[in-house]
Write a protein that holds these residues in place. Structure first.
Motif, PDB file in Angstrom:
ATOM      1  N   THR A 230     -12.280 -34.931 -35.443  1.00  0.00           N
ATOM      2  CA  THR A 230     -12.177 -34.588 -34.016  1.00  0.00           C
ATOM      3  C   THR A 230     -10.818 -33.968 -33.723  1.00  0.00           C
ATOM      4  O   THR A 230      -9.793 -34.455 -34.207  1.00  0.00           O
ATOM      5  CB  THR A 230     -12.353 -35.837 -33.138  1.00  0.00           C
ATOM      6  N   TYR A 231     -10.856 -32.905 -32.953  1.00  0.00           N
ATOM      7  CA  TYR A 231      -9.623 -32.244 -32.519  1.00  0.00           C
ATOM      8  C   TYR A 231      -9.425 -32.488 -31.023  1.00  0.00           C
ATOM      9  O   TYR A 231     -10.379 -32.474 -30.244  1.00  0.00           O
ATOM     10  CB  TYR A 231      -9.696 -30.730 -32.788  1.00  0.00           C
ATOM     11  N   LYS A 232      -8.190 -32.736 -30.658  1.00  0.00           N
ATOM     12  CA  LYS A 232      -7.855 -32.963 -29.259  1.00  0.00           C
ATOM     13  C   LYS A 232      -6.792 -31.965 -28.823  1.00  0.00           C
ATOM     14  O   LYS A 232      -5.927 -31.597 -29.623  1.00  0.00           O
ATOM     15  CB  LYS A 232      -7.343 -34.387 -29.039  1.00  0.00           C
ATOM     16  N   ALA A 233      -6.881 -31.558 -27.590  1.00  0.00           N
ATOM     17  CA  ALA A 233      -5.890 -30.615 -27.050  1.00  0.00           C
ATOM     18  C   ALA A 233      -5.868 -30.719 -25.527  1.00  0.00           C
ATOM     19  O   ALA A 233      -6.716 -31.407 -24.919  1.00  0.00           O
ATOM     20  CB  ALA A 233      -6.205 -29.186 -27.472  1.00  0.00           C
ATOM     21  N   SER A 234      -4.939 -30.064 -24.920  1.00  0.00           N
ATOM     22  CA  SER A 234      -4.846 -30.035 -23.449  1.00  0.00           C
ATOM     23  C   SER A 234      -4.156 -28.750 -23.019  1.00  0.00           C
ATOM     24  O   SER A 234      -3.469 -28.102 -23.820  1.00  0.00           O
ATOM     25  CB  SER A 234      -4.089 -31.260 -22.927  1.00  0.00           C
ATOM     26  N   PHE A 235      -4.346 -28.373 -21.762  1.00  0.00           N
ATOM     27  CA  PHE A 235      -3.660 -27.210 -21.187  1.00  0.00           C
ATOM     28  C   PHE A 235      -3.557 -27.404 -19.683  1.00  0.00           C
ATOM     29  O   PHE A 235      -4.246 -28.248 -19.110  1.00  0.00           O
ATOM     30  CB  PHE A 235      -4.383 -25.905 -21.530  1.00  0.00           C
ATOM     31  N   GLN A 236      -2.704 -26.634 -19.103  1.00  0.00           N
ATOM     32  CA  GLN A 236      -2.496 -26.723 -17.655  1.00  0.00           C
ATOM     33  C   GLN A 236      -3.088 -25.515 -16.945  1.00  0.00           C
ATOM     34  O   GLN A 236      -3.047 -24.393 -17.471  1.00  0.00           O
ATOM     35  CB  GLN A 236      -1.001 -26.832 -17.335  1.00  0.00           C
ATOM     36  N   THR A 237      -3.630 -25.759 -15.786  1.00  0.00           N
ATOM     37  CA  THR A 237      -4.175 -24.682 -14.954  1.00  0.00           C
ATOM     38  C   THR A 237      -4.052 -25.115 -13.493  1.00  0.00           C
ATOM     39  O   THR A 237      -3.402 -26.111 -13.181  1.00  0.00           O
ATOM     40  CB  THR A 237      -5.640 -24.375 -15.326  1.00  0.00           C
ATOM     41  N   THR A 238      -4.666 -24.378 -12.576  1.00  0.00           N
ATOM     42  CA  THR A 238      -4.625 -24.737 -11.154  1.00  0.00           C
ATOM     43  C   THR A 238      -6.033 -25.024 -10.664  1.00  0.00           C
ATOM     44  O   THR A 238      -7.031 -24.605 -11.268  1.00  0.00           O
ATOM     45  CB  THR A 238      -4.027 -23.595 -10.307  1.00  0.00           C
ATOM     46  N   TRP A 239      -6.109 -25.760  -9.557  1.00  0.00           N
ATOM     47  CA  TRP A 239      -7.420 -26.049  -8.975  1.00  0.00           C
ATOM     48  C   TRP A 239      -8.119 -24.772  -8.518  1.00  0.00           C
ATOM     49  O   TRP A 239      -9.347 -24.664  -8.607  1.00  0.00           O
ATOM     50  CB  TRP A 239      -7.263 -27.017  -7.805  1.00  0.00           C
ATOM     51  N   ASN A 240      -7.351 -23.807  -8.025  1.00  0.00           N
ATOM     52  CA  ASN A 240      -7.952 -22.530  -7.621  1.00  0.00           C
ATOM     53  C   ASN A 240      -8.617 -21.848  -8.807  1.00  0.00           C
ATOM     54  O   ASN A 240      -9.692 -21.256  -8.686  1.00  0.00           O
ATOM     55  CB  ASN A 240      -6.889 -21.605  -7.023  1.00  0.00           C
ATOM     56  N   HIS A 241      -7.950 -21.930  -9.989  1.00  0.00           N
ATOM     57  CA  HIS A 241      -8.485 -21.287 -11.178  1.00  0.00           C
ATOM     58  C   HIS A 241      -9.779 -21.959 -11.607  1.00  0.00           C
ATOM     59  O   HIS A 241     -10.763 -21.299 -11.985  1.00  0.00           O
ATOM     60  CB  HIS A 241      -7.441 -21.345 -12.302  1.00  0.00           C
ATOM     61  N   ILE A 242      -9.802 -23.282 -11.554  1.00  0.00           N
ATOM     62  CA  ILE A 242     -11.019 -24.013 -11.905  1.00  0.00           C
ATOM     63  C   ILE A 242     -12.154 -23.674 -10.943  1.00  0.00           C
ATOM     64  O   ILE A 242     -13.292 -23.413 -11.345  1.00  0.00           O
ATOM     65  CB  ILE A 242     -10.752 -25.528 -11.901  1.00  0.00           C
ATOM     66  N   PHE A 243     -11.824 -23.680  -9.657  1.00  0.00           N
ATOM     67  CA  PHE A 243     -12.853 -23.411  -8.647  1.00  0.00           C
ATOM     68  C   PHE A 243     -13.436 -22.007  -8.790  1.00  0.00           C
ATOM     69  O   PHE A 243     -14.638 -21.801  -8.627  1.00  0.00           O
ATOM     70  CB  PHE A 243     -12.271 -23.603  -7.245  1.00  0.00           C
ATOM     71  N   SER A 244     -12.585 -21.034  -9.100  1.00  0.00           N
ATOM     72  CA  SER A 244     -13.089 -19.666  -9.260  1.00  0.00           C
ATOM     73  C   SER A 244     -14.064 -19.562 -10.421  1.00  0.00           C
ATOM     74  O   SER A 244     -14.943 -18.692 -10.427  1.00  0.00           O
ATOM     75  CB  SER A 244     -11.919 -18.697  -9.477  1.00  0.00           C
ATOM     76  N   ALA A 245     -13.918 -20.457 -11.419  1.00  0.00           N
ATOM     77  CA  ALA A 245     -14.809 -20.416 -12.578  1.00  0.00           C
ATOM     78  C   ALA A 245     -16.155 -21.051 -12.298  1.00  0.00           C
ATOM     79  O   ALA A 245     -17.197 -20.575 -12.769  1.00  0.00           O
ATOM     80  CB  ALA A 245     -14.142 -21.109 -13.769  1.00  0.00           C
ATOM     81  N   ILE A 246     -16.168 -22.137 -11.518  1.00  0.00           N
ATOM     82  CA  ILE A 246     -17.434 -22.862 -11.312  1.00  0.00           C
ATOM     83  C   ILE A 246     -18.075 -22.595  -9.955  1.00  0.00           C
ATOM     84  O   ILE A 246     -19.219 -22.993  -9.725  1.00  0.00           O
ATOM     85  CB  ILE A 246     -17.231 -24.382 -11.498  1.00  0.00           C
ATOM     86  N   SER A 247     -17.354 -21.939  -9.049  1.00  0.00           N
ATOM     87  CA  SER A 247     -17.921 -21.729  -7.705  1.00  0.00           C
ATOM     88  C   SER A 247     -19.233 -20.949  -7.703  1.00  0.00           C
ATOM     89  O   SER A 247     -20.108 -21.247  -6.876  1.00  0.00           O
ATOM     90  CB  SER A 247     -16.893 -21.032  -6.800  1.00  0.00           C
ATOM     91  N   PRO A 248     -19.432 -19.948  -8.616  1.00  0.00           N
ATOM     92  CA  PRO A 248     -20.748 -19.273  -8.612  1.00  0.00           C
ATOM     93  C   PRO A 248     -21.906 -20.231  -8.851  1.00  0.00           C
ATOM     94  O   PRO A 248     -23.017 -20.006  -8.362  1.00  0.00           O
ATOM     95  CB  PRO A 248     -20.615 -18.249  -9.749  1.00  0.00           C
TER      96      PRO A 248
END
Length: 273
Positions: A230-248
């Motif tokens: 198993t590989y684990k990782a993390s990254f930082q983003t913004t809520w606006n960026h997340i919302f733009s991806a799933i809003s459609p």
């Protein structure tokens, strides 16, 4: 709804009889209602009071200035100028029609006294501060009135007059007013609801706030799936960026699995970039 516009025609009278006839004909051809001194009924009411009422009821006002200044009223100016200034004060759309060269008019149609000529020149100068046109003959004046009034109506739409049988019935008017009030009440309720829904969320993460996403995934070794690797990782983003991806996906109601797939695709795309 078919409308008729009432137009007040102001001028000296005896010297411009033919010109006024041309104007009346032009107004009637435009389906307008002319109003002027020759149309006033005999009445015991003060003439100036009546004139003011007619001007107030009119949609548009035109003044024709030839070579005569006209009879002077109690204010020290001619009745024609009094009418003009009153129409301007009432914010009526006005047009002045000035004779192009009063000096060419017959002697009986021009001012004889120097004082009269001076008053006429002052009135002409005043009228030219608003919209004005020039004319030379009665026929020329009639054509100028037709063209200019059409443009004035388009530029300054007025209330106008309609036939009584074309007006909505009282019950229909009341229903329209009731529905308008209901729409206004619903709009106010919607605005209050939207405002209330935002109260108390100020402390929640949102917008450009940074969020850290941690994820894990298994791996293949050659062609064999190795769930123990198993590989684990993390990254930082913004809520606006997340919302733009799933809003459609949120436009229509989406099940949890669909949203999970959307988030997985978002994470994959972020890591590839």
């Amino acid at each position: 709804m078919d409308k008729r516009y009432q137009v007040f025609v102001s001028s000296t009278y005896e010297d411009l009889r033919e010109e006024r006839q041309e104007i009346m004909q032009a107004l009637l051809e435009l389906d307008c209602i002319p109003a002027g001194m020759e149309l006033f009924p005999a009445t015991n009411e003060d003439q100036w009071t009546l004139i003011r009422k007619v001007i107030e009821d009119c949609d548009y006002y035109i003044v024709v200035i030839g070579g005569r200044y006209g009879s002077v009223g109690p204010l020290g100016i001619s009745y024609t100028q009094m009418e003009y200034e009153y129409a301007v004060a009432q914010n009526k759309p006005v047009i002045a029609f000035l004779h192009k060269d009063p000096g060419t008019l017959p002697a009986k149609r021009v001012e004889k006294s120097e004082q009269g000529k001076e008053k006429l020149d002052e009135f002409r100068a005043l009228a030219q501060q608003k919209m004005c046109k020039f004319w030379t003959t009665p026929a020329d004046l009639g054509s100028a009135v037709s063209r200019s009034l059409i443009k004035l109506i388009k530029a300054n739409p007025a209330v106008g007059w309609v036939k009584a049988d074309l007006l909505p019935e009282k019950s229909a008017t009341e229903e329209i007013l009731r529905l308008r009030q209901q729409i206004e009440d619903l709009q106010n309720q919607l605005a209050d609801s939207q405002q209330a829904s935002t109260i108390g969320i100020e402390h929640l993460a949102q917008g450009d706030d940074i969020v850290e996403i941690s994820y894990a995934f298994g791996a293949f070794k050659t062609s064999e799936w190795r769930p123990d690797v198993t590989y684990k990782a993390s990254f930082q983003t913004t809520w606006n960026h997340i919302f733009s991806a799933i809003s459609p996906l949120l436009i229509d109601e989406a099940p949890d699995n669909t949203l999970k797939k959307g988030l997985n695709s978002f994470i994959e795309a972020e890591q590839l970039n």
